[in-house]
Design a protein around this motif. Structure first.
Motif, mmCIF file in Angstrom:
data_model
loop_
_atom_site.group_PDB
_atom_site.id
_atom_site.type_symbol
_atom_site.label_atom_id
_atom_site.label_comp_id
_atom_site.label_asym_id
_atom_site.label_seq_id
_atom_site.Cartn_x
_atom_site.Cartn_y
_atom_site.Cartn_z
ATOM 1 N N SER A 207 0.814 -1.225 0.000
ATOM 2 C CA SER A 207 0.000 0.000 0.000
ATOM 3 C C SER A 207 0.849 1.279 0.000
ATOM 4 O O SER A 207 0.316 2.368 0.084
ATOM 5 C CB SER A 207 -0.960 -0.005 1.187
ATOM 6 O OG SER A 207 -0.258 -0.070 2.394
ATOM 7 N N PHE A 208 2.176 1.146 -0.120
ATOM 8 C CA PHE A 208 3.036 2.326 -0.197
ATOM 9 C C PHE A 208 2.842 3.041 -1.526
ATOM 10 O O PHE A 208 2.937 4.248 -1.609
ATOM 11 C CB PHE A 208 4.505 1.932 -0.001
ATOM 12 C CG PHE A 208 5.394 3.102 0.302
ATOM 13 C CD1 PHE A 208 5.379 3.700 1.554
ATOM 14 C CD2 PHE A 208 6.234 3.625 -0.659
ATOM 15 C CE1 PHE A 208 6.192 4.794 1.845
ATOM 16 C CE2 PHE A 208 7.053 4.714 -0.382
ATOM 17 C CZ PHE A 208 7.027 5.289 0.871
ATOM 18 N N ASN A 209 2.539 2.278 -2.581
ATOM 19 C CA ASN A 209 2.229 2.863 -3.882
ATOM 20 C C ASN A 209 0.757 3.264 -3.861
ATOM 21 O O ASN A 209 -0.124 2.428 -3.934
ATOM 22 C CB ASN A 209 2.502 1.859 -5.006
ATOM 23 C CG ASN A 209 2.267 2.461 -6.373
ATOM 24 O OD1 ASN A 209 1.789 3.584 -6.509
ATOM 25 N ND2 ASN A 209 2.600 1.717 -7.401
ATOM 26 N N LEU A 210 0.489 4.563 -3.748
ATOM 27 C CA LEU A 210 -0.877 5.060 -3.628
ATOM 28 C C LEU A 210 -1.641 5.023 -4.942
ATOM 29 O O LEU A 210 -2.832 4.757 -4.972
ATOM 30 C CB LEU A 210 -0.868 6.497 -3.103
ATOM 31 C CG LEU A 210 -0.271 6.720 -1.721
ATOM 32 C CD1 LEU A 210 -0.275 8.201 -1.406
ATOM 33 C CD2 LEU A 210 -1.036 5.937 -0.668
ATOM 34 N N ASP A 211 -0.942 5.325 -6.038
ATOM 35 C CA ASP A 211 -1.634 5.458 -7.310
ATOM 36 C C ASP A 211 -0.616 5.311 -8.435
ATOM 37 O O ASP A 211 0.566 5.614 -8.278
ATOM 38 C CB ASP A 211 -2.292 6.842 -7.382
ATOM 39 C CG ASP A 211 -3.162 7.037 -8.611
ATOM 40 O OD1 ASP A 211 -3.673 6.029 -9.128
ATOM 41 O OD2 ASP A 211 -3.328 8.194 -9.035
ATOM 42 N N THR A 212 -1.095 4.844 -9.562
ATOM 43 C CA THR A 212 -0.310 4.804 -10.789
ATOM 44 C C THR A 212 -1.209 5.354 -11.884
ATOM 45 O O THR A 212 -2.371 4.973 -11.982
ATOM 46 C CB THR A 212 0.115 3.359 -11.129
ATOM 47 O OG1 THR A 212 0.877 2.844 -10.037
ATOM 48 C CG2 THR A 212 0.972 3.318 -12.381
ATOM 49 N N PHE A 213 -0.681 6.284 -12.660
ATOM 50 C CA PHE A 213 -1.462 6.840 -13.760
ATOM 51 C C PHE A 213 -0.554 7.116 -14.945
ATOM 52 O O PHE A 213 0.659 7.205 -14.800
ATOM 53 C CB PHE A 213 -2.207 8.114 -13.322
ATOM 54 C CG PHE A 213 -1.305 9.237 -12.883
ATOM 55 C CD1 PHE A 213 -0.841 10.177 -13.795
ATOM 56 C CD2 PHE A 213 -0.919 9.353 -11.556
ATOM 57 C CE1 PHE A 213 -0.008 11.215 -13.391
ATOM 58 C CE2 PHE A 213 -0.093 10.389 -11.138
ATOM 59 C CZ PHE A 213 0.365 11.314 -12.064
ATOM 60 N N THR A 214 -1.143 7.237 -16.100
ATOM 61 C CA THR A 214 -0.383 7.528 -17.315
ATOM 62 C C THR A 214 -0.261 9.040 -17.454
ATOM 63 O O THR A 214 -1.232 9.766 -17.303
ATOM 64 C CB THR A 214 -1.088 6.939 -18.550
ATOM 65 O OG1 THR A 214 -1.240 5.533 -18.347
ATOM 66 C CG2 THR A 214 -0.292 7.191 -19.813
ATOM 67 N N THR A 215 0.954 9.487 -17.735
ATOM 68 C CA THR A 215 1.192 10.916 -17.924
ATOM 69 C C THR A 215 1.895 11.155 -19.249
ATOM 70 O O THR A 215 2.638 10.299 -19.741
ATOM 71 C CB THR A 215 2.014 11.511 -16.764
ATOM 72 O OG1 THR A 215 2.050 12.931 -16.896
ATOM 73 C CG2 THR A 215 3.442 10.987 -16.746
ATOM 74 N N LYS A 216 1.646 12.313 -19.806
ATOM 75 C CA LYS A 216 2.327 12.727 -21.030
ATOM 76 C C LYS A 216 3.731 13.189 -20.666
ATOM 77 O O LYS A 216 3.918 13.931 -19.700
ATOM 78 C CB LYS A 216 1.546 13.855 -21.701
ATOM 79 C CG LYS A 216 2.148 14.319 -23.006
ATOM 80 C CD LYS A 216 1.299 15.410 -23.652
ATOM 81 C CE LYS A 216 1.959 15.886 -24.927
ATOM 82 N NZ LYS A 216 1.212 16.964 -25.564
#
Length: 167
Positions: free
Chosen positions: A79-88
């Protein structure tokens, strides 16, 4: 610098909102909701419980640093990684060209282990000596799956007469 124009780059929406609110009355600060790197592409961005560690790089599992941060934040590894998203991601060479910027007085790079890729994406600016000063915040610890060495930075700068002044 009298009336400097500042271009900022931040892939995290929450951080962009903070910057926009803080500098809403300053027309000389241009806030860009994207990342800077080696080439124009879309990449995964990792947001961690320790927000300042958020990066285009994955944290190195079982590292001493991660163990310490997990203990400090009372967080479990998963749970240390809160979020992953794609970015430009864009290159500085293209950004400067697209915005008709002739020179950069100070380029400040603090990209959590991605500094070498930012420099690679500024290859033409560096070759043409269009950047007076480059300030880097570099992590030499094994925090991310890929860790930087001094050579990773020097190979982009030394051939073009940039000099390292301090560590």
């Amino acid at each position: 610098f009298e009336k400097p124009i500042i271009h900022t780059f931040e892939p995290q929406k929450k951080e962009i909102d903070v910057l926009k609110e803080k500098f809403k009355h300053n027309q000389n600060i241009i806030i860009n909701n994207l990342a800077v790197g080696k080439k124009n592409e879309n990449l995964e961005f990792y947001t961690y419980a320790r927000r300042r560690a958020s990066s285009l790089l994955k944290l190195k599992k079982n590292s001493k640093w991660l163990s310490e941060k997990l203990e400090q934040t009372k967080t479990k590894n998963e749970s240390f990684n809160l979020d992953t998203f794609t970015t430009k991601v864009i290159t500085l060479d293209d950004y400067v060209k697209n915005h008709n910027i002739e020179k950069i007085d100070i380029l400040k790079i603090d990209t959590q282990g991605y500094e070498d890729k930012v420099l690679e994406g500024a290859e033409n600016l560096i070759k043409e000596n269009k950047i007076k000063i480059i300030e880097l915040e570099i992590i030499f610890s094994e925090i991310y799956e890929k860790s930087l060495q001094i050579y990773d930075i020097e190979k982009n700068l030394i051939p073009h007469d940039y000099k390292l002044f301090g560590i």
